[in-house]
Motif scaffolding. Structure first.
Motif, PDB file in Angstrom:
ATOM      1  N   GLU A 279       3.320   7.402  -2.422  1.00 57.64           N
ATOM      2  CA  GLU A 279       3.862   8.646  -1.676  1.00 57.64           C
ATOM      3  C   GLU A 279       5.074   7.869  -0.987  1.00 57.64           C
ATOM      4  OE1 GLU A 279       4.807  12.461  -1.067  1.00 57.64           O
ATOM      5  OE2 GLU A 279       3.604  11.689  -2.522  1.00 57.64           O
ATOM      6  N   ASN A 280       4.750   7.141  -0.075  1.00 56.75           N
ATOM      7  CA  ASN A 280       5.588   6.597   0.928  1.00 56.75           C
ATOM      8  C   ASN A 280       6.187   5.162   0.692  1.00 56.75           C
ATOM      9  OD1 ASN A 280       5.675   8.926   2.658  1.00 56.75           O
ATOM     10  ND2 ASN A 280       3.410   8.339   3.172  1.00 56.75           N
ATOM     11  N   GLU A 281       6.087   4.887  -0.591  1.00 58.85           N
ATOM     12  CA  GLU A 281       6.378   3.599  -1.138  1.00 58.85           C
ATOM     13  C   GLU A 281       5.830   2.352  -0.663  1.00 58.85           C
ATOM     14  OE1 GLU A 281      10.761   4.311  -0.791  1.00 58.85           O
ATOM     15  OE2 GLU A 281      10.734   4.831  -2.932  1.00 58.85           O
ATOM     16  N   LYS A 282       4.542   2.479   0.176  1.00 58.24           N
ATOM     17  CA  LYS A 282       3.942   1.334   0.704  1.00 58.24           C
ATOM     18  C   LYS A 282       3.495   0.633  -0.488  1.00 58.24           C
ATOM     19  CE  LYS A 282       0.120   0.154   4.000  1.00 58.24           C
ATOM     20  NZ  LYS A 282      -0.838   0.790   4.816  1.00 58.24           N
ATOM     21  N   TYR A 283       2.941   1.109  -1.461  1.00 60.57           N
ATOM     22  CA  TYR A 283       2.339   0.239  -2.518  1.00 60.57           C
ATOM     23  C   TYR A 283       3.266   0.573  -3.921  1.00 60.57           C
ATOM     24  CZ  TYR A 283      -1.594   0.168   0.638  1.00 60.57           C
ATOM     25  OH  TYR A 283      -2.433  -0.281   1.651  1.00 60.57           O
ATOM     26  N   ARG A 284       2.879  -0.625  -4.643  1.00 59.84           N
ATOM     27  CA  ARG A 284       3.734  -0.508  -6.157  1.00 59.84           C
ATOM     28  C   ARG A 284       2.342  -0.655  -7.079  1.00 59.84           C
ATOM     29  NH1 ARG A 284       8.802  -3.133  -6.699  1.00 59.84           N
ATOM     30  NH2 ARG A 284       9.512  -1.018  -6.254  1.00 59.84           N
ATOM     31  N   VAL A 285       2.115   0.165  -7.922  1.00 55.98           N
ATOM     32  CA  VAL A 285       1.150   0.134  -9.116  1.00 55.98           C
ATOM     33  C   VAL A 285       1.825  -0.249 -10.285  1.00 55.98           C
ATOM     34  CG1 VAL A 285      -0.578   1.285 -10.379  1.00 55.98           C
ATOM     35  CG2 VAL A 285      -0.283   1.879  -8.131  1.00 55.98           C
ATOM     36  N   ILE A 286       1.240  -1.497 -10.992  1.00 61.15           N
ATOM     37  CA  ILE A 286       1.927  -1.884 -12.246  1.00 61.15           C
ATOM     38  C   ILE A 286       0.697  -2.341 -13.014  1.00 61.15           C
ATOM     39  CG2 ILE A 286       3.008  -3.924 -13.110  1.00 61.15           C
ATOM     40  CD1 ILE A 286       4.261  -4.441 -10.536  1.00 61.15           C
ATOM     41  N   ALA A 287       0.792  -1.783 -14.261  1.00 60.63           N
ATOM     42  CA  ALA A 287      -0.391  -1.620 -15.541  1.00 60.63           C
ATOM     43  C   ALA A 287       0.193  -2.585 -16.468  1.00 60.63           C
ATOM     44  CB  ALA A 287      -0.545  -0.480 -15.974  1.00 60.63           C
ATOM     45  N   ILE A 288      -0.631  -3.713 -16.788  1.00 56.71           N
ATOM     46  CA  ILE A 288      -0.063  -4.563 -17.987  1.00 56.71           C
ATOM     47  C   ILE A 288      -1.318  -4.549 -19.302  1.00 56.71           C
ATOM     48  CG2 ILE A 288      -0.002  -6.920 -18.296  1.00 56.71           C
ATOM     49  CD1 ILE A 288       0.241  -7.300 -15.339  1.00 56.71           C
ATOM     50  N   ASN A 289      -0.740  -4.546 -20.457  1.00 51.29           N
ATOM     51  CA  ASN A 289      -1.460  -4.196 -21.648  1.00 51.29           C
ATOM     52  C   ASN A 289      -1.714  -5.759 -22.014  1.00 51.29           C
ATOM     53  OD1 ASN A 289      -2.561  -4.090 -23.952  1.00 51.29           O
ATOM     54  ND2 ASN A 289      -0.884  -2.991 -24.905  1.00 51.29           N
ATOM     55  N   ALA A 290      -2.679  -6.401 -21.584  1.00 52.21           N
ATOM     56  CA  ALA A 290      -3.079  -7.770 -21.668  1.00 52.21           C
ATOM     57  C   ALA A 290      -4.237  -8.079 -22.735  1.00 52.21           C
ATOM     58  CB  ALA A 290      -3.842  -8.227 -20.204  1.00 52.21           C
ATOM     59  N   ASP A 291      -3.796  -8.086 -23.990  1.00 52.48           N
ATOM     60  CA  ASP A 291      -4.518  -8.340 -25.098  1.00 52.48           C
ATOM     61  C   ASP A 291      -5.636  -7.277 -25.530  1.00 52.48           C
ATOM     62  OD1 ASP A 291      -5.277  -9.880 -27.371  1.00 52.48           O
ATOM     63  OD2 ASP A 291      -6.235 -11.195 -26.438  1.00 52.48           O
ATOM     64  N   GLY A 292      -5.144  -5.955 -25.284  1.00 45.38           N
ATOM     65  CA  GLY A 292      -6.043  -4.787 -25.480  1.00 45.38           C
ATOM     66  C   GLY A 292      -6.900  -4.405 -24.499  1.00 45.38           C
ATOM     67  N   LYS A 293      -6.673  -4.860 -23.294  1.00 41.21           N
ATOM     68  CA  LYS A 293      -7.213  -4.370 -22.092  1.00 41.21           C
ATOM     69  C   LYS A 293      -6.356  -4.357 -20.830  1.00 41.21           C
ATOM     70  CE  LYS A 293     -11.200  -5.737 -19.425  1.00 41.21           C
ATOM     71  NZ  LYS A 293     -12.456  -6.756 -19.072  1.00 41.21           N
ATOM     72  N   ASN A 294      -6.612  -3.116 -20.139  1.00 38.97           N
ATOM     73  CA  ASN A 294      -5.574  -2.979 -18.985  1.00 38.97           C
ATOM     74  C   ASN A 294      -5.904  -4.093 -18.039  1.00 38.97           C
ATOM     75  OD1 ASN A 294      -4.984  -0.689 -20.223  1.00 38.97           O
ATOM     76  ND2 ASN A 294      -4.929   0.529 -18.234  1.00 38.97           N
ATOM     77  N   GLU A 295      -4.761  -4.352 -17.246  1.00 39.17           N
ATOM     78  CA  GLU A 295      -4.842  -5.206 -16.070  1.00 39.17           C
ATOM     79  C   GLU A 295      -3.977  -4.443 -15.079  1.00 39.17           C
ATOM     80  OE1 GLU A 295      -2.993  -9.349 -14.992  1.00 39.17           O
ATOM     81  OE2 GLU A 295      -4.135  -9.243 -16.583  1.00 39.17           O
ATOM     82  N   LEU A 296      -4.646  -3.965 -14.050  1.00 43.39           N
ATOM     83  CA  LEU A 296      -3.639  -3.323 -12.953  1.00 43.39           C
ATOM     84  C   LEU A 296      -3.705  -4.210 -11.858  1.00 43.39           C
ATOM     85  CD1 LEU A 296      -4.582  -0.741 -14.716  1.00 43.39           C
ATOM     86  CD2 LEU A 296      -4.164   0.391 -12.411  1.00 43.39           C
ATOM     87  N   LYS A 297      -2.303  -4.150 -11.135  1.00 40.79           N
ATOM     88  CA  LYS A 297      -2.014  -4.755  -9.952  1.00 40.79           C
ATOM     89  C   LYS A 297      -1.319  -3.729  -9.019  1.00 40.79           C
ATOM     90  CE  LYS A 297      -0.930  -9.151 -12.035  1.00 40.79           C
ATOM     91  NZ  LYS A 297      -1.917 -10.033 -11.291  1.00 40.79           N
ATOM     92  N   VAL A 298      -1.908  -3.677  -7.785  1.00 42.73           N
ATOM     93  CA  VAL A 298      -1.515  -2.772  -6.684  1.00 42.73           C
ATOM     94  C   VAL A 298      -0.939  -3.813  -5.802  1.00 42.73           C
ATOM     95  CG1 VAL A 298      -2.067  -1.414  -4.779  1.00 42.73           C
ATOM     96  CG2 VAL A 298      -3.158  -1.378  -6.972  1.00 42.73           C
ATOM     97  N   ILE A 299       0.548  -3.705  -5.475  1.00 38.49           N
ATOM     98  CA  ILE A 299       1.326  -4.558  -4.783  1.00 38.49           C
ATOM     99  C   ILE A 299       1.569  -4.003  -3.360  1.00 38.49           C
ATOM    100  CG2 ILE A 299       3.415  -5.949  -4.600  1.00 38.49           C
ATOM    101  CD1 ILE A 299       1.506  -7.019  -7.029  1.00 38.49           C
ATOM    102  N   ASP A 300       1.544  -4.745  -2.231  1.00 38.94           N
ATOM    103  CA  ASP A 300       1.986  -4.400  -0.959  1.00 38.94           C
ATOM    104  C   ASP A 300       3.477  -4.333  -1.066  1.00 38.94           C
ATOM    105  OD1 ASP A 300       2.924  -4.295   1.777  1.00 38.94           O
ATOM    106  OD2 ASP A 300       0.837  -4.061   2.223  1.00 38.94           O
ATOM    107  N   ASN A 301       4.428  -3.490  -0.913  1.00 36.62           N
ATOM    108  CA  ASN A 301       5.749  -3.789  -1.122  1.00 36.62           C
ATOM    109  C   ASN A 301       6.508  -4.243   0.130  1.00 36.62           C
ATOM    110  OD1 ASN A 301       6.408  -2.552  -3.812  1.00 36.62           O
ATOM    111  ND2 ASN A 301       6.300  -0.454  -2.747  1.00 36.62           N
ATOM    112  N   LYS A 302       5.846  -4.180   1.132  1.00 38.21           N
ATOM    113  CA  LYS A 302       6.260  -4.827   2.433  1.00 38.21           C
ATOM    114  C   LYS A 302       6.243  -6.400   2.329  1.00 38.21           C
ATOM    115  CE  LYS A 302       6.668  -4.504   7.352  1.00 38.21           C
ATOM    116  NZ  LYS A 302       6.066  -3.780   8.856  1.00 38.21           N
ATOM    117  N   SER A 303       4.788  -6.694   2.154  1.00 35.58           N
ATOM    118  CA  SER A 303       4.592  -8.170   2.039  1.00 35.58           C
ATOM    119  C   SER A 303       4.856  -8.920   0.832  1.00 35.58           C
ATOM    120  CB  SER A 303       3.038  -8.318   2.627  1.00 35.58           C
ATOM    121  OG  SER A 303       2.314  -7.863   1.484  1.00 35.58           O
ATOM    122  N   GLY A 304       5.035  -8.114  -0.498  1.00 33.43           N
ATOM    123  CA  GLY A 304       5.224  -8.582  -1.586  1.00 33.43           C
ATOM    124  C   GLY A 304       3.619  -9.251  -2.482  1.00 33.43           C
ATOM    125  N   LYS A 305       2.878  -8.915  -1.581  1.00 36.65           N
ATOM    126  CA  LYS A 305       1.411  -9.714  -1.954  1.00 36.65           C
ATOM    127  C   LYS A 305       0.576  -8.462  -2.564  1.00 36.65           C
ATOM    128  CE  LYS A 305       1.200 -12.763   1.854  1.00 36.65           C
ATOM    129  NZ  LYS A 305       0.474 -13.396   3.228  1.00 36.65           N
TER     130      LYS A 305
END
Length: 636
Positions: A279-305
């Motif tokens: 909502e306030n762009e604190k986090y970015r959600v990224i979904a990856i299609n990794a060989d038939g299975k979801n891999e989700l990453k939640v990134i802290d946009n400020k730190s990049g971690k």
């Protein structure tokens, strides 16, 4: 024909040898009934209430989908609707209220309307035109307006509308005369993102300025591929998009609206499926299609971690939703042994709480099997990825029958996850190989395009060689292998039974295409925006391509069918008309070949009612036991 809607492509992976499934000692398992498998709960949605004390979900525990609220404090579920005829799917709470929006069609006809359900239980159809197909598109930045798309003006094209909360009066924002696909709206309502399909593996992406009516192409000249909108920044400076242009992988890119400069935001060695900011762009959600299975990453946009999320044993996080306060997150987590469950994660306390239990308590998950990714060589040496399920009772001394499972599409993908029909069949002693034949999404742009204007030929051979792979396994009975699939997979099933009649002992066609000429001529009007792309991949039925389409349509070659088939069909199916199944059943019966045919009067293209799944899939097992297993009990 799901391929038209899929914007995923990934690298074709090459292996020097076949991947054999892992070996485990055989064990006897308890067999469960189809009723027990469908006593599981399907659950979806998961939208936070304005005070973040509840989640809005839809569940089919009554037999069809209805709306429920989950109390986050004690995990209790409260039913909000009690439909007995049509499935109802959650869209979201109306901002600042306990009113909500949901979506429903009639009998599976795919003409979805948007409904307002007020806190007092009263319901209003917000998109009431009889042939209007409407889809929720989001809320405005100030939360006073709902955006949605509708084809009420012209049933071929979707226009963009806004509807003010309270009086619910609609006004058109963008009239879509050219048949674009809407791919985003900027928060300041200045830009609309638009897609134009060229083929199923190539499109153009534009930004249209609503005020000046200026059109700017975002897709790059000379860089062909798929481009998809992925949202605008709240400050109005950046447009995000996904693209695999001139590469195998789909990555997240950023386009500067002021100067047109681009930069890569995130890329990996698989496709980025989707990405969005909280909502306030604190986090970015990224979904990856990794060989038939979801891999989700939640990134802290400020730190990049990357946020270090807790592990869930055997869990596949298929989706997440971050609350407006950005303090909580709903996770949807599935396994191959159980339907998806909902979890709640607190960013501040790091606490993870399981909210639902979807697997029927009568079923011991240890009696089910974990899906496994394998690969095998096709006729031309191409590696074919597949998802494999081995019955626990199988052994070299206790050989089992097997099935090649073919997904829908044609550009779909079999993925690691829970499907009760597959687990039901495996539990009853059938090995299942869910093939991702050439043309499937998820394995690269090159792999994705390999079946263009070649359907029912090389992709069919991939299925035949899947059978050969099964025959190489020491615990599979090489003489008892069938084929099964839904939608495009149903077509592949009937193509196998017709064009390779000696390969498979039985075929089960679930809502499958059998006459490409009729199907391509009678596609729903609201598919008009990608009609040309569809024809570019499969062939134009109004051109010389009709010769080939006739050649690959099983309906016109039923005299070649030798082995028993079963057909399941929805009477309200707008994609595969019932007449197709009626005609192929009649044609095969002329051969004196056993045919079982079930029509469901209250279904469309696929099942939404449990009672129909129980009836249809229970009949599938009986059919297989009779004609494939030949009622021969396996040794203990």
């Amino acid at each position: 024909m799901k391929k038209i809607l899929i914007l995923l492509t990934v690298l074709i992976t090459t292996f020097s040898c076949q991947q054999k499934p892992k070996e485990a000692p055989p064990r006897n398992v308890k067999k469960y009934s189809i009723e027990q498998f469908y006593a599981n709960k399907g659950i979806g949605g998961g939208f936070f209430s304005p005070d973040e004390s509840k989640l809005l979900v839809h569940s089919n525990e009554t037999g069809i989908f209805n709306l429920y609220e989950i109390n986050l404090a004690d995990q209790t579920m409260n039913a909000l609707t009690k439909s007995t005829t049509e499935s109802i799917f959650a869209v979201d709470y109306v901002p600042g209220t306990n009113d909500l929006i949901y979506s429903a069609d009639k009998g599976g006809n795919e003409i979805d309307h948007l409904y307002l359900r007020k806190a007092d239980g009263s319901v209003q159809d917000l998109t009431p035109a009889p042939k209007e197909k409407a889809s929720f598109f989001g809320w405005s930045l100030d939360k006073k307006t709902m955006y949605y798309t509708s084809n009420k003006r012209d049933e071929r094209f979707f226009d963009l509308y806004k509807m003010s909360i309270g009086d619910w009066k609609a006004s058109m924002m963008y009239q879509n005369n050219e048949g674009y696909d809407l791919a985003g709206l900027s928060w300041d309502e200045k830009y609309v993102a638009l897609n134009k399909s060229i083929t199923t593996s190539e499109n153009q992406l534009f930004l249209y300025e609503l005020g000046s009516k200026k059109m700017t192409e975002i897709s790059e000249k000379g860089k062909k591929g798929i481009y998809g909108g992925s949202g605008f920044s709240k400050d109005g400076k950046t447009f995000y998009y996904l693209s695999n242009a001139s590469k195998e992988f789909q990555s997240l890119e950023a386009y500067n609206l002021a100067d047109g400069k681009r930069k890569e935001v995130f890329a990996t060695n698989w496709d980025v499926m989707y990405a969005y900011d909280s909502e306030n762009e604190k986090y970015r959600v990224i979904a990856i299609n990794a060989d038939g299975k979801n891999e989700l990453k939640v990134i802290d946009n400020k730190s990049g971690k990357e946020v270090d999320l807790p592990e869930i044993p055997d869990g596949d996080v298929t989706s997440v939703s971050i609350s407006p306060s950005e303090n909580k997150m709903r996770l949807t987590v599935g396994t191959s042994k159980a339907p998806s469950n909902l979890y709640l994660y607190d960013f501040q306390t790091k606490e993870l709480k399981k909210l639902t239990e979807t697997l029927n308590k009568e079923i011991n998950p240890e009696d089910l099997v974990a899906a496994e990714v394998v690969r095998y060589k096709s006729f031309d040496g191409l590696d074919i990825p597949a998802i494999y399920y081995k019955p626990q009772q199988a052994s070299a001394q206790n050989k089992v029958p097997a099935l090649v499972w073919v997904h829908g599409g044609p550009g779909g993908q079999s993925r690691v996850g829970y499907f009760p029909l597959i687990q039901f069949l495996v539990n009853h002693g059938y090995a299942v190989l869910a093939v991702n034949n050439r043309g499937s999404s998820g394995y690269g742009q090159k792999f994705y395009q390999m079946d263009d204007l070649n359907h029912g030929e090389k992709d069919l051979q991939d299925c035949v060689w899947g059978k050969k792979y099964l025959q190489s396994l020491p615990y599979v009975d090489p003489e008892k292998i069938g084929i099964i699939g839904g939608s495009y997979g149903g077509y592949m099933t009937m193509a196998a039974m017709t064009f390779t009649p000696d390969e498979f002992k039985v075929g089960v066609d679930i809502f499958g295409v059998t006459n490409w000429l009729r199907t391509l001529k009678s596609i729903p009007p609201y598919w008009e925006s990608f009609r040309s792309a569809l024809y570019a991949e499969l062939g134009d039925p109004f051109s010389a391509d009709s010769v080939r389409l006739h050649k690959i349509s099983p309906l016109f070659h039923t005299e070649q069918v030798k082995h028993p088939i079963m057909v399941l069909q929805g009477a309200n199916d707008p994609r595969v008309l019932q007449v197709e199944s009626d005609e192929i059943v009649a044609g095969v019966k002329k051969n004196k070949v056993p045919v079982e045919y079930i029509v469901f009067p209250d279904e469309g293209h696929g099942f939404v009612k449990k009672e129909n799944e129980i009836k249809g899939y229970g009949a599938v097992l009986k059919f297989l036991d009779k004609y494939l297993k030949e009622e021969k009990e396996m040794k203990n």
